[in-house]
Structure formats: structure tokens, C-alpha cells
Enzyme design. Structure first.
Site, PDB file in Angstrom:
ATOM      1  N   ALA A  50       0.839  -1.195   0.000  1.00 41.67           N
ATOM      2  CA  ALA A  50       0.000   0.000   0.000  1.00 41.67           C
ATOM      3  C   ALA A  50       0.880   1.253   0.000  1.00 41.67           C
ATOM      4  CB  ALA A  50      -0.918  -0.011   1.215  1.00 41.67           C
ATOM      5  N   HIS A  51       0.256   2.387  -0.239  1.00 44.94           N
ATOM      6  CA  HIS A  51       0.993   3.644  -0.340  1.00 44.94           C
ATOM      7  C   HIS A  51       1.818   3.954   0.909  1.00 44.94           C
ATOM      8  CE1 HIS A  51       1.463   8.005   0.191  1.00 44.94           C
ATOM      9  NE2 HIS A  51       1.830   7.944  -1.070  1.00 44.94           N
ATOM     10  N   GLY A  52       1.204   3.928   2.081  1.00 46.29           N
ATOM     11  CA  GLY A  52       1.892   4.313   3.312  1.00 46.29           C
ATOM     12  C   GLY A  52       3.165   3.533   3.587  1.00 46.29           C
TER      13      GLY A  52
END
Length: 93
Positions: A50-52
Site C-alpha cells: 500500500a501507499h503508506g
């Protein structure tokens, strides 16, 4: 990494000081500028790609993802320790 938690719900209105722990429900590319000053990341949702966590890895900062209720259970300004290798978030008493 130990620091004061900064609970953020809207990235455009947030201010994260150097060394603070960014605590969020989730992130997307609009959150990236906050990673420049944060010392670590805690998210309520997410997956390894995911992005984070991806941005956290790029910046070399510890991250713990999928912590249900993190923005509710951690108090803004509370001292927390994020251990990305162990996948733990602990609070100071």
C-alpha cells in the site's frame, strides 16, 4: 522510533513536526509531503504494498500498518514507540 503521536485525518490541513509519529487511518499520494518530517508511521488499514508502507520504506522510516482504531486509541501528542521490525506500537505510561 519513539516520539509524540500526531493524529491526522486530512493531509492538506495537517502540520507534522520533525520527529513526530504520523498516525492515520490510511494514506494516498496526497499524504506524501507529511512523510518528509514524520519519524514513523502507524496506519489503521493497509497492506505491505500500500501507499503508506511503500513511502515509509523509501524514506527509511519505521511503519506499522493495520492497527485497528489507532487514530482513536492513540491520543494526539501521546508518546509512542513504533517498532516496524516487530510490528508493534507501544504507548508510554
Amino acid at each position: 522510533m519513539t516520539g509524540r503521536a500526531r493524529i491526522v485525518h486530512e493531509p492538506g490541513r495537517a502540520r507534522v513536526e520533525p520527529g513526530e509519529i504520523l498516525v492515520v487511518a490510511t494514506t494516498d499520494p496526497g499524504w506524501t509531503p507529511l512523510f518528509l518530517t514524520a519519524a514513523a508511521l502507524v496506519t489503521e488499514t493497509g497492506a505491505i504494498m500500500a501507499h503508506g508502507p511503500t513511502v515509509a520504506r523509501e524514506y527509511g522510516m519505521p511503519a506499522v500498518i493495520s492497527v485497528p482504531g489507532a487514530t482513536r486509541l492513540i491520543t494526539d501528542g501521546q508518546v509512542v514507540t513504533v517498532d516496524g521490525a516487530a510490528g508493534t506500537v507501544t504507548t508510554a505510561l
